[in-house]
Scaffold this motif. Sequence first.
Motif, PDB file in Angstrom:
ATOM      1  N   ILE A  11       0.834  -1.200   0.000  1.00  0.00           N
ATOM      2  CA  ILE A  11       0.000   0.000   0.000  1.00  0.00           C
ATOM      3  C   ILE A  11       0.870   1.253   0.000  1.00  0.00           C
ATOM      4  CG2 ILE A  11      -1.679   1.290   1.374  1.00  0.00           C
ATOM      5  CD1 ILE A  11      -2.943  -1.433   2.015  1.00  0.00           C
ATOM      6  N   PHE A  14       2.071   1.844  -3.461  1.00  0.00           N
ATOM      7  CA  PHE A  14       1.026   2.387  -4.322  1.00  0.00           C
ATOM      8  C   PHE A  14       0.947   3.897  -4.206  1.00  0.00           C
ATOM      9  CE2 PHE A  14      -1.421  -1.540  -5.246  1.00  0.00           C
ATOM     10  CZ  PHE A  14      -1.552  -1.278  -6.590  1.00  0.00           C
ATOM     11  N   PHE A  15       0.994   4.379  -2.965  1.00  0.00           N
ATOM     12  CA  PHE A  15       0.809   5.813  -2.794  1.00  0.00           C
ATOM     13  C   PHE A  15       2.055   6.609  -3.152  1.00  0.00           C
ATOM     14  CE2 PHE A  15      -2.871   4.138  -0.667  1.00  0.00           C
ATOM     15  CZ  PHE A  15      -3.844   4.958  -1.206  1.00  0.00           C
ATOM     16  N   LEU A  21      -0.951   4.829  -9.675  1.00  0.00           N
ATOM     17  CA  LEU A  21      -2.192   5.007  -8.925  1.00  0.00           C
ATOM     18  C   LEU A  21      -3.236   5.673  -9.820  1.00  0.00           C
ATOM     19  CD1 LEU A  21      -3.068   4.696  -5.888  1.00  0.00           C
ATOM     20  CD2 LEU A  21      -2.676   7.131  -5.686  1.00  0.00           C
ATOM     21  N   PHE A 200      -3.080  -5.897  -2.481  1.00  0.00           N
ATOM     22  CA  PHE A 200      -3.747  -5.462  -3.699  1.00  0.00           C
ATOM     23  C   PHE A 200      -5.257  -5.477  -3.525  1.00  0.00           C
ATOM     24  CE2 PHE A 200       0.130  -5.545  -5.975  1.00  0.00           C
ATOM     25  CZ  PHE A 200      -0.101  -4.832  -7.130  1.00  0.00           C
ATOM     26  N   PHE A 203      -6.481  -2.346  -2.083  1.00  0.00           N
ATOM     27  CA  PHE A 203      -6.397  -1.273  -3.062  1.00  0.00           C
ATOM     28  C   PHE A 203      -7.433  -1.434  -4.175  1.00  0.00           C
ATOM     29  CE2 PHE A 203      -4.918   0.511  -6.967  1.00  0.00           C
ATOM     30  CZ  PHE A 203      -4.810   1.832  -6.569  1.00  0.00           C
ATOM     31  N   THR A 204      -7.591  -2.646  -4.695  1.00  0.00           N
ATOM     32  CA  THR A 204      -8.507  -2.814  -5.823  1.00  0.00           C
ATOM     33  C   THR A 204      -9.963  -2.669  -5.403  1.00  0.00           C
ATOM     34  OG1 THR A 204      -8.426  -5.194  -5.545  1.00  0.00           O
ATOM     35  CG2 THR A 204      -6.982  -4.242  -7.194  1.00  0.00           C
ATOM     36  N   PHE A 206     -11.010  -0.437  -3.386  1.00  0.00           N
ATOM     37  CA  PHE A 206     -11.127   1.009  -3.483  1.00  0.00           C
ATOM     38  C   PHE A 206     -11.261   1.427  -4.956  1.00  0.00           C
ATOM     39  CE2 PHE A 206      -8.252   4.801  -3.922  1.00  0.00           C
ATOM     40  CZ  PHE A 206      -9.111   5.740  -3.365  1.00  0.00           C
ATOM     41  N   GLN A 207     -10.417   0.858  -5.795  1.00  0.00           N
ATOM     42  CA  GLN A 207     -10.427   1.184  -7.215  1.00  0.00           C
ATOM     43  C   GLN A 207     -11.749   0.779  -7.857  1.00  0.00           C
ATOM     44  OE1 GLN A 207      -8.859  -1.700  -9.615  1.00  0.00           O
ATOM     45  NE2 GLN A 207      -8.235  -0.405 -11.324  1.00  0.00           N
TER      46      GLN A 207
END
Lengths: 342, 242
Positions: A11, A14-15, A21, A200, A203-204, A206-207
């Motif tokens: 994470i 990613f940021f 991103l 992931f 994150f995904t 959220f995506q």
Amino acid sequence: MRVRAIVIRIIRQFFRDKRTLGLMILAPMFVLFLMNLVFNGEEYKPTIAVDQAVPVALAEKLQKNDAHIKWMGKQTAKAQLNKQQIDAFIEMKEGMPQMTLEGSDPTANKAVLMSVQKTLQQLTPQTKTMKLDTIYLHGSEEMALFDNFGPVLIGFFIFFFVFLIAGVSFLRERTRGTLERLLATPLKRWEIVVGYVIGFGIFTTFQASLISWFAIHVLDMMMEGSFLYVLLITFLLSMTALTLGTLLSAFANNELQMIQFIPLIVVPQIFFSGLFNLETMAQWLRSFSVIMPLTYGADALREIMIRGNGWNEIAIDVYVLLGFSLLFMILNVIALKKYRKL
Amino acid sequence: MAAKPCICVEHVSRVFGKKKVLDDIALAVERGEIFGMLGPSGAGKTTLVKLIAGIDQATEGTIHVFDVKMPHLQAMKRIGFMAQSDALYEELTALENLQFFSAIYGLRGKRQKERIEEVAELVHLTEHLKKTVHHYSGGMKRRLSLAASLLHEPEVLILDEPTVGIDPVLRQSIWAELERIRQQGTTIVVTTHVMDEAEKCQRLAMIRDGRLIAVGSPNELKEKTHSETIEQAFLYFGGAHQ
């Protein structure tokens, strides 16, 4: 909690990488937006030229039936047809109208024929046509093409971007030597895979929520069912893409080779996932869709978004997607054996 | 010091496809020494240290570290490994890298913080911890990589070409650090193809074409071959004297 350490690290990475991103979140939105513009545009209005001899009544009726009318002689019309400035030319031959179509664009052809047919029907009312009363079980008369394949596109873009990014980041772990460093620690192989899936996964989720929200609320895509189900399916799709991407990265030596998997693994899925009607395809070819994760994701998304269906209709898709993810995860753990036997 | 050898390599061969990269290697590394592996690139040094670190498995023969047959996950906890590549996450800061690797070794909270401070101090990177590794110079990356392999206070430290591509001043300081780490009781295995570095090791193994050609202290090896330098000794054992 070694898994947690991996999750936090992913994470953080990613940021740090703002561009990736952005790519994962904004690129799908942007493409969906463009698709929306292209397929939800106004209906095509054909331009039809008519000769002086054509009755005015006919021309007026044509105009009412969504055509632009231009009066001109045969010579000018011919020239303009060649330059594609008009779509068709109508003249009178022995008291009957005769039409010449430019003909190279199917959309224009269809639009011309539609308005001419409507007009002729209205002008000859003696043959009493039967009027068909149509009821829509799903969708509606206003349903645009985009509404129909929108759900497939949402699924596809999530799948595509997660596949690529997950694959490349796992590949980098290998090419930069960090995987070797990890494997020199007591870290177990499954811990690496699970760490990746959770990192992931967060994150995904959220995506996928952002993309689905954008498609449904901003682009006004047809949405009959529950948003939560859409999230569940997009989440599972991205899990499948993630596990497949990391698995295949074991068979690529660099980023370019990872990209080579796109035409092999990702693109065929578009054709088999229901974006196009498979009924006309040969049976043996059709059975390919069974092994393609996107088939199940797209099917479930359509059930939810277009048909407004709930759990019963998507249950099988959910199980199959879960199965795919689990299978790829296990294969991943095995593939890591290539780098450390233990 | 009648202790058993720390690392015991017995009749180890490693075959990749048809190529025999290591051929019947046998050697023992004692506790608390710097053991050098000297040889040209392609000699099989990296393969051998990977076998000792437990990343790879020997085709034939056995390797014991602390009396445990490798590869073994519990033994790997006591080994620190630094590969030829820096193996760092460039988009993260040095601190975040160290936090990650220490968490992998199970260090948490206060202990983690202490260890990070200690290793950063050791490699002189304390003021640069907040920088992203991407902005580090090559030498700084090497030092950070070394720091990462020291976090869990390994009893055995395995370093694959730790000073390759590093300027002489920095190389000196890395060797000084290694000597300090050794004095704290750590056993160090280090590969190199630089002959003068070999002088700094307590004992040396000379490797050529996957075969062990000689083992001994730098002085022993020189005396045995009546050479002035390690390089001459290497040439002698390599068969160039005939």
